[in-house]
Design an enzyme around this catalytic site. Structure first.
Site, PDB file in Angstrom:
ATOM      1  N   ASP A 168       0.472  -1.048  -0.026  1.00  0.00           N
ATOM      2  CA  ASP A 168       0.341   0.479   0.125  1.00  0.00           C
ATOM      3  C   ASP A 168       0.973   1.762   0.013  1.00  0.00           C
ATOM      4  O   ASP A 168       0.504   1.865  -0.465  1.00  0.00           O
ATOM      5  CB  ASP A 168      -1.033  -0.010   1.438  1.00  0.00           C
ATOM      6  CG  ASP A 168      -0.716   0.424   2.335  1.00  0.00           C
ATOM      7  OD1 ASP A 168       0.843  -0.356   2.763  1.00  0.00           O
ATOM      8  OD2 ASP A 168      -0.935  -0.236   2.929  1.00  0.00           O
TER       9      ASP A 168
HETATM   10  C1  LAN Z   1       3.513  -0.483  10.155  1.00  0.00           C
HETATM   11  C2  LAN Z   1       3.609   0.371   9.445  1.00  0.00           C
HETATM   12  C3  LAN Z   1       2.802   1.288   8.414  1.00  0.00           C
HETATM   13  C4  LAN Z   1       1.750  -0.047   7.983  1.00  0.00           C
HETATM   14  C5  LAN Z   1       0.859   0.003   7.250  1.00  0.00           C
HETATM   15  C6  LAN Z   1       1.486   0.695   5.560  1.00  0.00           C
HETATM   16  C7  LAN Z   1       0.120   1.169   7.345  1.00  0.00           C
HETATM   17  C8  LAN Z   1      -0.108  -0.936   6.439  1.00  0.00           C
HETATM   18  O1  LAN Z   1      -1.080  -0.274   5.645  1.00  0.00           O
HETATM   19  C9  LAN Z   1       0.821  -2.376   6.138  1.00  0.00           C
HETATM   20  C10 LAN Z   1       1.954  -2.612   7.762  1.00  0.00           C
HETATM   21  C11 LAN Z   1       2.985  -1.963   7.645  1.00  0.00           C
HETATM   22  C12 LAN Z   1       3.757  -1.152   7.340  1.00  0.00           C
HETATM   23  C13 LAN Z   1       3.090  -1.653   9.275  1.00  0.00           C
HETATM   24  C14 LAN Z   1       3.647  -3.141   9.460  1.00  0.00           C
HETATM   25  C15 LAN Z   1       4.411  -3.310  10.957  1.00  0.00           C
HETATM   26  C16 LAN Z   1       5.139  -2.422  11.707  1.00  0.00           C
HETATM   27  C17 LAN Z   1       6.499  -1.837  10.761  1.00  0.00           C
HETATM   28  C18 LAN Z   1       4.075  -1.016  11.513  1.00  0.00           C
HETATM   29  C19 LAN Z   1       2.706  -1.223  11.905  1.00  0.00           C
HETATM   30  C20 LAN Z   1       5.014   0.011  12.310  1.00  0.00           C
HETATM   31  C21 LAN Z   1       5.465  -0.542  13.362  1.00  0.00           C
HETATM   32  C22 LAN Z   1       5.329  -2.379  13.261  1.00  0.00           C
HETATM   33  C23 LAN Z   1       6.244  -2.738  13.430  1.00  0.00           C
HETATM   34  C24 LAN Z   1       6.033  -4.929  13.311  1.00  0.00           C
HETATM   35  C25 LAN Z   1       7.058  -2.719  15.169  1.00  0.00           C
HETATM   36  C26 LAN Z   1       7.085  -3.837  15.729  1.00  0.00           C
HETATM   37  C27 LAN Z   1       6.873  -5.033  16.423  1.00  0.00           C
HETATM   38  C28 LAN Z   1       7.197  -6.201  16.034  1.00  0.00           C
HETATM   39  C29 LAN Z   1       6.135  -7.300  16.544  1.00  0.00           C
HETATM   40  C30 LAN Z   1       8.115  -6.681  15.857  1.00  0.00           C
END
Ligand code: LAN
Length: 729
Positions: free
Chosen positions: A458
């Site tokens: 996305d």
């Molecule tokens: C994110 C942030 C952005 C998010 C969107 C683009 C909004 C979504 O549509 C797709 C997935 C994604 C890229 C995403 C995946 C997981 C993340 C990276 C996070 C929510 C920000 C933090 C999270 C990450 C996994 C945090 C660390 C925790 C663990 C369990 C490893």
């Protein structure tokens, strides 16, 4: 007074913490790489004045003027842009605090401590301040995230790092926190990741940590649970974790770690039978209990594989191969790494393998600052190295959608934003991407920066749409070539799942049964990729925009087939009550907005489609008395729409957008919502921060503070477009 008689810390004047001088902090943005700097000398201060954005982030007065009171939605949107444009950073992107999770700083601070990385005083002071500011005022603990109830994960880990950062065990707030931790059964009741970190620190015996064998990486690819099939975040966390555990790394014992051993348990350290506590966990932490299958698997690893079958040869090969993968991840990202959990672990792995004085360790140490963020409450660790591409792309779309992109006064801002996206597109695949199981990334955009460099379906789609939208307007430069736009399309077309939906970083590689092996306890839906209505919609609308307005001939048949399969999946994912469950924003309001956008893009509206009408009715049934919508984060954890006690500007805007996409016929309820959003706007054009907006893995919330600018602009603009920008009071 709190129940146990300790005064509330924040109201206790004696507990005033040291604080740095907020007027000395500056955010540096180098091509999207964001780092905070604390200026020491007056000379530096003179040369590098504080910007409006710095002041805004630090909670200092911005000095931005009150604006003429808006009487139409479009005027309100204009005021919002006037404010938000002042927060744009020199490379053209926006930034913000990206906090919420309370389990990130612990990994970083423990890593700093065990690798003997010096922590500058201004940083330790501000981290301490943040942790105390976010301590639960009622019970003294910390939760998984800032709005969550106190848990062992949050409380044990943050207690420990406060001590590492110099907080006294006699500080009333620490006494309070310890009391809460003991009430929850002590650190022995922590989840797997807490046990791992405490064992690294030397405050827990390794026998209490469930196994994470690096040998898993030696499994052939066809094995249904081989790690390359896992969700990328779990893969990148368990990779360095397994290496560190296999190497048996533990911090050399210090007076402080010895003391901590006696503070975080409910009984003397030496009397604890750690091996019997591998599966001890407090109910507050046990969001996703381990399955019997996983427990049996762990038993086999601990009692049979470890002692009788794991030869040195296998161990060495596994360590070598995991090390090779760690090295590749560092090389592919210039040590920025995928995220805030794996980053510190990779630093520690390099410390173990290359030694404290190596280049890898030095570079990792620098990179840790990419995750840190300063605000009025202190310093926290962001969920990624920023939100650069994502928020910038959304802002562009909001302004275009509002019909304001061609106004002269916003042009410089939009051109800068376009330049940023141009710079941030990934140009090349990773070297030997197959070996490190990386997905194609040529032409893609990451969530944060090109350096981080992970394709997200996305993020690529939203950035691509923004580029196309601007480059098709008169007077905007064509920075991203046709070829590069096609690269993005090519990448998107590799990402569809057999179901028709789209996941986040890669197409789904493993079975849902892999969730039976979810060992993290505190998160749900973490082992593999899933189809998401949000990601699916972004791709559908990007492909449709490309075909309709950019190049109708390029891979036309494939694009059409991809879109219709994706829309079919969106319909399949709709619940009987008309709603969609959201995975990245809270929650049904977020996903509903995307799903209805998908359906609108193929001509399905309220008037001609029962499913769309049902979705609109779902929202109308939940409109609150003041015209807004408000959904609690409990929607995400529980999977059922849960009202927030207060309506929320951001969620209200999501629903306004949803209803407008669906061409909901009645103006009245939408106008009522618009009025509520306008009422809450401040005189300078901004909105106040309300409840947390985002989520991941069902259980952990994360903030998206720029959404309170972006989505009102889009919602007000779309309303104005549809109803002719009427006077609204
Ligand atoms: C994110 C942030 C952005 C998010 C969107 C683009 C909004 C979504 O549509 C797709 C997935 C994604 C890229 C995403 C995946 C997981 C993340 C990276 C996070 C929510 C920000 C933090 C999270 C990450 C996994 C945090 C660390 C925790 C663990 C369990 C490893």
């Amino acid at each position: 007074k709190q129940p146990n008689g300790v005064p509330l810390s924040r109201k206790n004047p004696e507990a005033a913490d040291p604080q740095t001088d907020p007027s000395r902090w500056r955010l540096l943005d180098e091509q999207g790489r964001q780092t905070w700097h604390y200026l020491q000398s007056d000379e530096e201060i003179k040369e590098w004045p504080q910007s409006i954005a710095d002041r805004y982030f630090l909670g200092l007065p911005t000095g931005l003027p009150p604006l003429p009171e808006p009487d139409t939605p479009l005027n309100a949107a204009q005021n919002a842009i006037a404010y938000f444009s002042q927060l744009q950073l020199p490379p053209g992107n926006w930034a913000c605090e990206y906090g919420g999770p309370l389990f990130l700083l612990p990994g970083l601070v423990i890593t700093w401590y065990v690798t003997e990385t010096p922590i500058p005083t201004h940083i330790s002071i501000e981290i301490r301040r943040y942790l105390f500011a976010r301590q639960n005022p009622v019970d003294g603990g910390w939760g998984l995230h800032v709005e969550g109830e106190s848990s062992v994960f949050g409380t044990a880990m943050n207690y420990v790092i406060l001590r590492l950062l110099g907080a006294s065990e006699e500080d009333p707030r620490m006494i309070n926190a310890r009391g809460m931790l003991h009430k929850l059964g002590g650190a022995i009741n922590g989840p797997h990741w807490a046990k791992f970190w405490l064992s690294v620190l030397g405050c827990m015996e390794p026998e209490a940590v469930n196994p994470v064998p690096p040998e898993l990486w030696l499994l052939p690819d066809w094995v249904p649970f081989a790690p390359w099939r896992w969700w990328i975040h779990i893969r990148q966390v368990y990779l360095p974790m397994s290496y560190i555990v296999s190497k048996g790394f533990r911090c050399t014992s210090t007076p402080l770690t010895r003391q901590l051993r006696e503070e975080i348990y409910t009984q003397p350290y030496s009397s604890i039978n750690f091996a019997s506590h591998r599966n001890s966990i407090s109910p507050t932490d046990n969001y996703h209990p381990k399955t019997m299958l996983l427990n049996i698997f762990n038993q086999l690893l601990v009692n049979i594989w470890g002692p009788y079958m794991r030869t040195d040869f296998i161990r060495r090969r596994a360590e070598q191969w995991t090390w090779d993968l760690i090295r590749r991840e560092d090389a592919n990202t210039d040590f920025a790494n995928l995220g805030p959990v794996s980053g510190p672990m990779n630093l520690l792995a390099c410390y173990i393998h290359d030694g404290p004085d190596s280049y890898a360790v030095a570079r990792h140490r620098e990179r840790m600052h990419d995750f840190l963020w300063v605000k009025d409450e202190g310093m926290l660790m962001n969920g990624t190295n920023g939100v650069q591409t994502w928020d910038t792309a959304f802002l562009i779309q909001a302004v275009v959608e509002a019909g304001l992109a061609e106004e002269v006064k916003w042009k410089p801002m939009l051109i800068k934003a376009l330049e940023f996206l141009d710079d941030q597109q990934i140009r090349e695949d990773c070297p030997e991407q197959g070996i490190c199981y990386r997905h194609r990334r040529k032409g893609a955009w990451a969530f944060s920066t090109r350096e981080q460099g992970y394709t997200v379906s996305d993020c690529t789609s939203e950035a691509l749409k923004s580029v196309i939208l601007l480059q098709c307007l008169p007077g905007f430069p064509k920075l991203v070539s046709d070829e590069r736009i096609k690269d993005a399309i090519d990448t998107l077309l590799t990402m569809q799942n057999p179901s028709g939906g789209f996941a986040s970083y890669e197409a789904i590689r493993g079975s849902q049964y892999l969730e039976y092996l979810n060992a993290a306890e505190v998160f749900g839906r973490i082992m593999i990729e899933y189809d998401y209505p949000e990601c699916t919609t972004a791709v559908v609308t990007a492909l449709a925009m490309f075909s309709r307005t950019y190049d109708a001939s390029y891979r036309q048949a494939e694009i059409e087939a991809t879109i219709s399969k994706a829309v079919a999946w969106i319909l399949k994912d709709q619940r009987k009550d008309g709603s969609w469950y959201g995975s990245w924003g809270i929650c049904f309001t977020y996903a509903g907005m995307f799903a209805l956008e998908s359906l609108a893009s193929v001509g399905r509206y309220c008037s001609n489609d029962d499913r769309v009408a049902l979705a609109c009715q779902f929202f109308l049934d939940r409109q609150m008395a003041d015209g807004g919508w408000g959904e609690s984060y409990k929607s995400c954890t529980d999977g059922v729409y849960t009202q927030h006690e207060k309506s929320q500007v951001v969620q209200t805007c999501w629903v306004i957008i949803a209803l407008l996409e669906a061409q909901y016929p009645e103006r009245e309820p939408i106008e009522k919502a618009v009025r509520m959003v306008m009422r809450r706007q401040q005189q300078d054009g901004s909105w106040k921060q309300e409840a947390i907006e985002g989520v991941f893995n069902k259980s952990c919330m994360i903030t998206y503070p720029n959404y309170k600018f972006i989505f009102p602009v889009k919602a007000l603009g779309m309303f104005a477009k549809r109803f002719g920008n009427p006077k609204v009071q």
